[in-house]
Scaffold this active site. Structure first.
Site, PDB file in Angstrom:
ATOM      1  N   CYS A  20       0.838  -1.198   0.000  1.00  0.00           N
ATOM      2  CA  CYS A  20       0.000   0.000   0.000  1.00  0.00           C
ATOM      3  C   CYS A  20       0.875   1.250   0.000  1.00  0.00           C
ATOM      4  O   CYS A  20       2.101   1.156   0.036  1.00  0.00           O
ATOM      5  CB  CYS A  20      -0.939   0.023   1.209  1.00  0.00           C
ATOM      6  SG  CYS A  20      -0.065   0.211   2.776  1.00  0.00           S
ATOM      7  N   CYS A  54       3.563   1.721   2.667  1.00  0.00           N
ATOM      8  CA  CYS A  54       4.840   1.022   2.441  1.00  0.00           C
ATOM      9  C   CYS A  54       5.803   1.957   1.712  1.00  0.00           C
ATOM     10  O   CYS A  54       6.997   2.007   2.018  1.00  0.00           O
ATOM     11  CB  CYS A  54       4.629  -0.243   1.598  1.00  0.00           C
ATOM     12  SG  CYS A  54       3.589  -1.491   2.370  1.00  0.00           S
ATOM     13  N   ASP A  91       9.608  27.828 -31.942  1.00  0.00           N
ATOM     14  CA  ASP A  91      10.715  28.162 -32.824  1.00  0.00           C
ATOM     15  C   ASP A  91      10.185  28.102 -34.257  1.00  0.00           C
ATOM     16  O   ASP A  91       9.248  27.341 -34.539  1.00  0.00           O
ATOM     17  CB  ASP A  91      11.842  27.146 -32.620  1.00  0.00           C
ATOM     18  CG  ASP A  91      13.017  27.396 -33.540  1.00  0.00           C
ATOM     19  OD1 ASP A  91      13.435  28.556 -33.649  1.00  0.00           O
ATOM     20  OD2 ASP A  91      13.506  26.433 -34.155  1.00  0.00           O
ATOM     21  N   ASP A 151      13.628  22.520 -32.030  1.00  0.00           N
ATOM     22  CA  ASP A 151      14.122  21.311 -32.681  1.00  0.00           C
ATOM     23  C   ASP A 151      15.100  20.516 -31.826  1.00  0.00           C
ATOM     24  O   ASP A 151      15.608  19.478 -32.250  1.00  0.00           O
ATOM     25  CB  ASP A 151      14.744  21.628 -34.052  1.00  0.00           C
ATOM     26  CG  ASP A 151      15.930  22.575 -33.942  1.00  0.00           C
ATOM     27  OD1 ASP A 151      16.441  22.758 -32.818  1.00  0.00           O
ATOM     28  OD2 ASP A 151      16.345  23.115 -34.976  1.00  0.00           O
ATOM     29  N   ASP A 206      18.079  24.877 -29.682  1.00  0.00           N
ATOM     30  CA  ASP A 206      17.065  25.378 -28.748  1.00  0.00           C
ATOM     31  C   ASP A 206      17.184  24.750 -27.357  1.00  0.00           C
ATOM     32  O   ASP A 206      16.363  25.025 -26.486  1.00  0.00           O
ATOM     33  CB  ASP A 206      15.657  25.099 -29.292  1.00  0.00           C
ATOM     34  CG  ASP A 206      15.398  25.837 -30.587  1.00  0.00           C
ATOM     35  OD1 ASP A 206      15.784  27.010 -30.687  1.00  0.00           O
ATOM     36  OD2 ASP A 206      14.817  25.235 -31.503  1.00  0.00           O
TER      37      ASP A 206
END
Length: 733
Positions: free
Chosen positions: A15, A18, A420, A621, A625
């Site tokens: 659960c 844990c 861009d 790209d 960038d």
């Protein structure tokens, strides 16, 4: 000092509490910088300083808390994944065996308890319930004991306290009076329902990683390699960089590489989601697991094993599915305090009914057991990770790689997006857009002369003109005395005629009559195109216009983003005239255009918008960038499987399609919707369930929740959360 990252496989979690126990204990280890344990994937991602601690020390810490941990190997081998899947199936088979045993014994116990009246009834119930309590339920006792040794509590603690209270009360009651009221069947039914929930949950969780499984299964097993002058078949694992591999029609490409001979078309849909095959010629890259459709070709292996694009994508997906979204911190914080709080509430319920309300001991016991059982926080722990697993998997199937839960969560809050121009809005490659006849030569002849003169040039514009001639199947003429005039154009002779191709300066230098051709030239340049005048002798014969053409889906993507309430901007290093022309065509307002911006200045453009307090996405790209992508709240990289784009950006669009940025945002919104639904139902379930189980409605309605019903509700709540997440698979993005 070096920060390292380790991916661990963690077994034995039941659960969300844990997860909290492991995270808390690992975080205390000196040198550990970050710990992220994922309940749904059963993985832990640990960042640590290797000068202060080691993976072995971290694993030992987890083991001391009663869980099993081991280091996961890097990469994405099919054998490793098959082994992991086999382990999952073995766990499901074991749960099925326990479930069947539980049903065979607990259902008769329930029926005997309800419908049989006999002096030996309690003894029969004792015989039926005991194997369920201590054999089917052994795993709960084992894990609860481990938690107790570490002074912590988890779901198993709640189940063990609740069912043991019912069982041992019944045992004592039967020992002193074999006709006394007992609750043997409650413990047996509860344990059976919990195992049922775990069985259904394990099966559903196996489906959440289908996307990774499908990708790994695509990997080919054998490769046809040329060695020692012979062509032999070898296992893919033994292929080395530099090997020459031969691929026949219909075969899968074994590893990443570069075509060295032959032509074909390759189905790359498994990488990009794009169904149209991609033409491949010598010099082109091919990728592992893509399918050769037509001709045979040979290629040189450039990336093998863990370095292939497929392996790296699978690794990115595994990391993404194991990551934690910020919203998960809320669930983790609640879960960490939940189990101790529930035990206190259960004790308060018993004390309140037995000592304060003077209710019967059995009544108080039943209410306390119901509180313990219904409050198990399993659903809370599954709410976020299961939705992230399905969301990232669905993205990958559509060529959208989302690298983690944080990116998936942040993307739904995007209010402004910077695009861009080159390679994002445009295709990133010059192409001939206009052929204008101004003299005796027709358009086809203008192209033929221009391509002939440019055939010897290496300029990108020349490549675009020659490529257009090839597409149009135009036969080139022989050119003599070719020369390039830097900054102006090219010239040469075809037969006896001197040919000029270039700008106005070149024409004026060679005393070519321009007349009305200049106006046509300027009109094309105002559209953002590079226009070249073609002259034969002293007269202009035509104009060739070249531009980086706008991608087919860019205008639609911009429109849809604006309809979604996103402010769309464009940034480019190109001049303002070209930038504004492109912006007009795709529907971006001129005030939102930033032109003549250097790559390093794109970061400032992102920061400028961030200062407004808006969540910003940057789409580029992935090459020049990269700094801007890193600065943005969400970096979205365009690129079909290239090295750099896989590493840059939080989201990678494998198809170079701007509409996929829209789809990524929509997928983020859909996933966050599922997470919020899951958290709401998990919390409302416990919020409403605990008071009802505690009997707060009993004085007014006579309603007291049977612990068996509480157990079934608890089991089904986890299954409902996983099932709700799986509904994302059907969502159209």
């Amino acid at each position: 000092m070096a920060t390292k990252k380790a991916e661990l496989s963690v077994k034995g979690m039941h659960c969300a509490s844990c997860v909290a126990v492991i995270n808390k204990s690992v975080a205390k280890v000196e040198g550990v910088k970050a710990s992220n344990v994922n309940f749904a994937t059963e993985q832990a991602s640990i960042e640590y300083d290797d000068s202060k601690t080691s993976v072995d020390a971290i694993i030992e810490t987890i083991k001391k808390k009663g869980y099993h941990a081991e280091l996961m190997k890097a990469g994405a081998s099919a054998a490793e994944h098959a082994h992991h899947a086999m382990e999952k199936k073995e766990e499901i088979a074991k749960l099925k065996k326990l479930l069947i045993t539980g049903i065979i014994l607990s259902v008769p116990a329930l029926l005997v308890s309800m419908f049989v009246e006999h002096e030996f009834k309690n003894y029969v119930l004792f015989l039926l319930a005991t194997p369920v309590q201590f054999w089917v339920g052994y795993r709960f006792y084992k894990d609860a004991w481990s938690a107790l040794k570490n002074i912590s509590a988890n779901m198993d603690t709640l189940i063990v306290i609740g069912t043991s209270a019912a069982y041992f009360y019944s045992l004592v009651a039967t020992a002193f009076n074999h006709l006394a009221e007992q609750y043997f069947e409650i413990g047996a039914i509860l344990i059976t329902f919990v195992v049922l929930g775990e069985f259904l949950e394990a099966r559903a969780k196996l489906r959440t990683s289908d996307a990774i499984k499908k990708l790994i299964e695509l990997a080919p097993k054998m490769a046809r390699v040329r060695r020692g002058g012979k062509i032999i078949e070898v296992p893919v694992d033994s292929v080395k960089i530099g090997d020459e591999i031969i691929v026949k029609p219909g075969e899968k490409i074994a590893v990443d590489g570069q075509v060295i001979s032959g032509d074909s078309s390759v189905d790359e849909s498994m990488l990009t989601g794009e169904s149209i095959p991609v033409e491949k010629r010598p010099g082109d890259m091919v990728f592992s697991a893509t399918v050769n459709k037509l001709g045979s070709f040979a290629f040189k292996a450039t990336r093998v094993g863990e370095g292939t694009t497929l392996a790296r994508i699978v690794k990115l997906m595994q990391e993404a599915q194991g990551s934690r979204a910020p919203i998960q911190r809320f669930a983790d914080a609640v879960s960490a305090r939940f189990v101790p709080a529930v035990i206190v509430i259960a004790l308060a319920t018993f004390i309140g009914w037995f000592f304060l309300a003077s209710a019967a001991f059995t009544f108080a016991l039943v209410a306390a057991v119901a509180v313990l059982v219904i409050a198990c926080p399993c659903a809370l722990g599954l709410a976020t990770p299961t939705a992230i697993m399905v969301g990232t998997g669905k993205g990958a199937e559509n060529g959208i790689l989302i690298k983690g839960g944080e990116a998936l969560e942040t993307a739904h809050k995007i209010k402004a997006i910077i695009l861009d121009k080159t390679g994002t809005i445009t295709v990133g490659k010059p192409a001939v857009t206009d052929l204008v006849s101004l003299g005796k030569a027709e358009e086809k002849e203008v192209l033929q002369i221009a391509a002939s003169i440019e055939a010897a040039s290496e300029h990108p514009l020349a490549e675009a003109i020659v490529a257009r001639a090839k597409e149009s199947k135009v036969k080139l003429s022989k050119v003599s005395k070719f020369s390039a005039v830097p900054g102006k154009g090219v010239k040469g002779r075809i037969g006896s005629k001197e040919i000029l191709l270039g700008n106005v300066k070149l024409m004026k230098e060679n005393k070519v009559k321009l007349d009305y051709s200049v106006k046509k030239l300027e009109a094309l340049e105002n559209e953002g195109k590079t226009a070249l005048l073609l002259a034969a002798g002293k007269s202009v014969e035509g104009i060739v216009a070249v531009a980086d053409v706008i991608a087919d889906t860019s205008a639609k993507a911009v429109r849809v983003m604006q309809e979604m309430g996103i402010d769309v901007w464009m940034v480019t290093g190109d001049n303002a005239r070209v930038a504004k022309a492109v912006a007009r065509k795709v529907g971006i307002h001129e005030k939102n255009v930033m032109a003549e911006v250097l790559p390093e200045e794109k970061v400032d453009a992102v920061k400028k918008l961030q200062r407004r307090g808006t969540t910003i996405a940057m789409v580029g790209d992935g090459i020049n960038d990269a700094p801007a992508l890193a600065q943005a709240d969400v970096g979205i990289a365009m690129g079909r499987g290239t090295d750099i784009t896989l590493e840059s950006g939080d989201i990678v669009l494998m198809k170079n399609d701007l509409m996929d940025a829209v789809r990524a945002i929509k997928l983020s919104k859909a996933t966050m919707g599922k997470i919020k639904q899951n958290l709401f139902w998990a919390l409302i379930y416990n919020t409403l369930g605990i008071p009802i189980a505690a009997g707060l409605l009993y004085p007014f309605t006579g309603l007291l929740l049977n612990p068996a019903i509480a157990g079934l509700a608890m089991a089904l709540s986890s299954v409902s959360v996983v099932s709700n997440s799986l509904l994302l698979k059907a969502k159209k993005v």
